[in-house]
Design an enzyme around this catalytic site. Structure first.
Site, short mmCIF file in Angstrom:
data_model
loop_
_atom_site.label_atom_id
_atom_site.label_comp_id
_atom_site.label_asym_id
_atom_site.label_seq_id
_atom_site.Cartn_x
_atom_site.Cartn_y
_atom_site.Cartn_z
N GLU A 107 -72.91 26.49 84.72
CA GLU A 107 -72.13 26.24 85.93
C GLU A 107 -70.90 25.39 85.60
OE1 GLU A 107 -74.35 24.04 88.83
OE2 GLU A 107 -72.63 23.75 90.14
N ASP B 148 -76.23 22.45 87.58
CA ASP B 148 -76.40 21.04 87.93
C ASP B 148 -77.70 20.85 88.71
OD1 ASP B 148 -74.01 20.48 86.78
OD2 ASP B 148 -72.86 20.51 88.66
N ASP C 131 -78.33 19.62 91.47
CA ASP C 131 -78.07 19.28 92.87
C ASP C 131 -78.17 20.54 93.73
OD1 ASP C 131 -75.84 20.73 92.25
OD2 ASP C 131 -74.41 19.08 92.41
N ASP D 4 -75.94 22.46 95.15
CA ASP D 4 -75.07 23.57 94.73
C ASP D 4 -75.64 24.27 93.50
OD1 ASP D 4 -73.24 23.50 96.68
OD2 ASP D 4 -71.65 22.49 95.52
#
Ligand code: 0RA
Length: 642
Positions: free
Chosen positions: A428, A503, A505, A507
């Site tokens: 990403e 990541d 998180d 997203d």
């Protein structure tokens, strides 16, 4: 009480040899000793109760995950016979529980569940359990036998009169020496039990999780059987017919049951079962089904002038777009083939399913001309869209994007060419991609940075999917192309491991799910064959003086802080993204095969059917079911290692 060790006979030695073989090579009997194998123990015991239900003697099965982690399976069948076997001179119960493949001698149902890892017999479960106990009630009398790693602790005990109904109750504790560090997943067991309840209508199946941190229970009972299965699979979809078409017929001693309906999605969603086993690799029954579907719809459309051009015909893919179907057959001597032994080989079954289904579908279409017309129109629409997709593919190929000959510029490829050794990291963001390029071992690790969110393929038709730049890049890097199984060129696979690195998180989780959806819909064989992985980057870097530690979750962070005697003088960094790690850190925490952990995505035949539902709930249009699903499955969705 006589202990069994005191008795000596040739059969006993046979039994001990058998148990020893199972314990020495457990994977030969249950596939592996990971969580998957652990769950197979439950399925094996439940299968025996299901057999009793299929034979018509049992309508209630209860499964308990006990507080100590052991499993209990109780049924209200006739109870395993306890009387002495005439030649073996031992209780039938003891033989069933200790002799490998003893099942055959005591067969009740004529449909042996000998597919894949099923049907190996409860003696295998017994051998792989630290301890096990079976209670049988027959004619108001209770009998019991206990075992230690498969060896009876005593003869079958007669515990006298009880007021209970007939039945068998088995409790076992999987051996920790064999199933190291594994734990039962309530969600996984639930999925298989729900599937079994769909496949065996009017059977009550209940599950109770008695582990302290997570007490819960569920009950599955479906009067409509696979009709309800199909409705359940399409719960969040828009349907183009009021209720599923249902067929139940027997021919040449093969019972065939089919439920199907069309929805407005672009996915083909056919689930096939033989003797309750999910045949994820398909086989002769599926071929018979597909052949009859294509032929019957074409013939009907021709006869009723629904094609504008008399030479027109619908292809297989056209009649399967937006189709959800469950096909369940019972075969007395099933031959299972394929990589995971989940492909039916019996050639006679093709013709049986083809005839039964063709006739019944034709009748249905004749009796329901309104629905028939809608279905044909939908198929014609798919055919037109498929033409467009073909053109898009052609265009993409001309642009060289789908050709493995020319690799995308963003790809930092590895130098070794042997796909077995090579890994592709889908990363990403450009900044993390940069760190990964610097940190990697360039001999066998390739990096493909992805910019932003990739397209949600669940809501997009194939031609649009292929027009998407990001997706074309992924396709050309991997090398096998895209589409249904037959269209994939698995020999051209360029990397044995494809590792999604996003990541830690929200997203990142979203991008991961988008990528998994894409692989599941467009390169499913990669998922089925275990090529897709998820990288596990650390969440925290903890530093005290010159020492540094990485924690991959909150528990690990707390444990490290405990070891450091609290947080005094300790610096804790919470990583917000991969980009915050320098190349060395990224390598040593997440990419170095010696130190990293990667999660492999597995498509277990026990739960494969509900994966489609997971994706359409998560990625489809309807918002409310998605919110509910995420709430109810928070843990499960996070992992998505279904
Ligand atoms: C052999 C014969 C009979 C029942 C069973 C096996 C049996 C096995 C299992 C395993 C789990 N639950 C079970 N329930 C029954 C029939 C014996 C008779 O004729 O009564």
């Amino acid at each position: 009480m006589t202990t069994v060790e005191q008795q000596y006979s040739a059969e006993k030695i046979q039994v001990l040899k058998g148990l020893e073989a199972v314990r020495k090579r457990p994977a030969m009997y249950i596939g592996d000793t990971s969580v998957r194998g652990l769950h197979h123990l439950v399925y094996e015991v439940v299968d025996n109760s299901i057999d009793e239900a299929m034979a018509g003697y049992c309508d209630n099965i209860e499964v308990f995950i006990n507080s100590d982690g052991s499993i209990t399976v109780a049924d209200n069948g006739r109870g395993i016979p306890v009387d002495e076997h005439p030649t073996e001179k031992r209780s039938a119960l003891e033989i069933v529980m200790t002799v490998l493949h003893a099942g055959g001698k005591f067969d009740r149902s004529s449909y042996k569940v000998s597919g894949g890892l099923h049907g190996v017999g409860v003696s295998v479960v017994n051998a792989l359990s630290e301890w096990c106990s079976v209670e049988v009630v027959r004619d108001k009398k209770l009998y019991k036998q206990e075992y230690c790693r498969g060896i009876p602790k005593s003869l079958v005990e007669d515990l006298g009169s009880v007021k209970r109904k007939n039945g068998t109750t088995t409790t076992f504790m999987p051996d920790k020496e064999i199933f190291k560090g594994t734990r039962y997943s309530y969600a996984t067991i639930c999925e298989r039990l729900r599937e079994l309840a769909f496949l065996n209508k009017k059977l009550y199946i209940k599950i109770f999780d008695k582990r302290e941190e997570s007490e819960r229970e569920e009950e599955y009972y479906y009067t409509g059987g696979i009709v309800e299965f199909v409705k359940y699979l399409d719960e969040n979809r828009t349907l183009i017919q009021p209720k599923p078409i249902y067929i139940e017929k027997e021919r040449e001693d093969v019972p065939v049951e089919i439920a199907l309906q069309y929805n407005d999605s672009y996915n083909e969603n056919i689930h096939t079962f033989v003797n309750n086993i999910n045949t994820i690799e398909g086989g002769t029954h599926l071929i018979g089904f597909k052949t009859a579907l294509t032929r019957t719809l074409n013939n009907y459309a021709l006869r009723n002038n629904l094609f504008k051009d008399a030479n027109y015909s619908l292809a297989g893919e056209d009649v399967r777009e937006g189709l959800t179907a469950v096909l369940s057959v019972k075969v007395s001597e099933p031959q299972f083939e394929g990589q995971t032994k989940t492909k039916l080989g019996n050639s006679e079954v093709k013709g049986i399913v083809e005839t039964v289904f063709g006739e019944s579908l034709n009748e249905y279409l004749e009796e329901n001309p309104g629905i028939a017309k809608k279905i044909i129109e939908k198929c014609l629409f798919s055919a037109r869209a498929r033409d467009a997709a073909r053109k898009a593919k052609e265009l993409a190929r001309r642009k060289n994007a789908l050709d493995s000959g020319s690799l995308p510029g963003k790809l930092a490829d590895c130098s070794i060419k042997d796909p077995k050794l090579c890994e592709l990291y889908l990363v990403e963001g450009d900044s993390a991609g940069g760190s990964a390029k610097q940190g990697r071992d360039r001999r066998y690790q390739a990096i493909l940075p992805l910019r932003g969110k990739i397209l949600n393929v669940e809501k997009t038709r194939l031609d649009k999917v292929l027009a998407n730049e990001e997706i074309r890049t992924i396709i050309s890097a991997i090398g096998v192309g895209a589409g249904v199984d037959e269209e994939l060129e698995m020999d051209n696979l360029r990397y044995g491991k494809i590792i999604i690195m996003t990541d830690a998180d929200v997203d990142g989780a979203h991008i991961r799910t988008l990528l998994l959806t894409f692989f599941f819909r467009q390169m499913r064989l990669l998922v089925e064959r275990g090529h897709i992985y998820i990288a596990q980057p650390p969440l925290y870097r903890i530093q005290k003086g010159k020492e540094e530690f990485y924690a991959y979750n909150d528990d690990e962070r707390d444990e490290i802080l405990r070891r450091l005697n609290g947080s005094k003088g300790v610096n804790i960094q919470r990583y917000k993204g991969l980009g915050e790690m320098n190349p060395d850190q990224l390598w040593s925490t997440t990419m170095d095969p010696e130190k990293r952990t990667v999660k492999r995505i597995i498509l277990d035949e026990a739960t494969a059917a509900s994966v489609d539902k997971t994706f359409n709930t998560l990625m489809g249009d309807a918002v409310e079911p998605r919110r509910l699903f995420i709430e109810q499955n928070a843990r499960y969705v996070q992992n998505l290692d279904v």
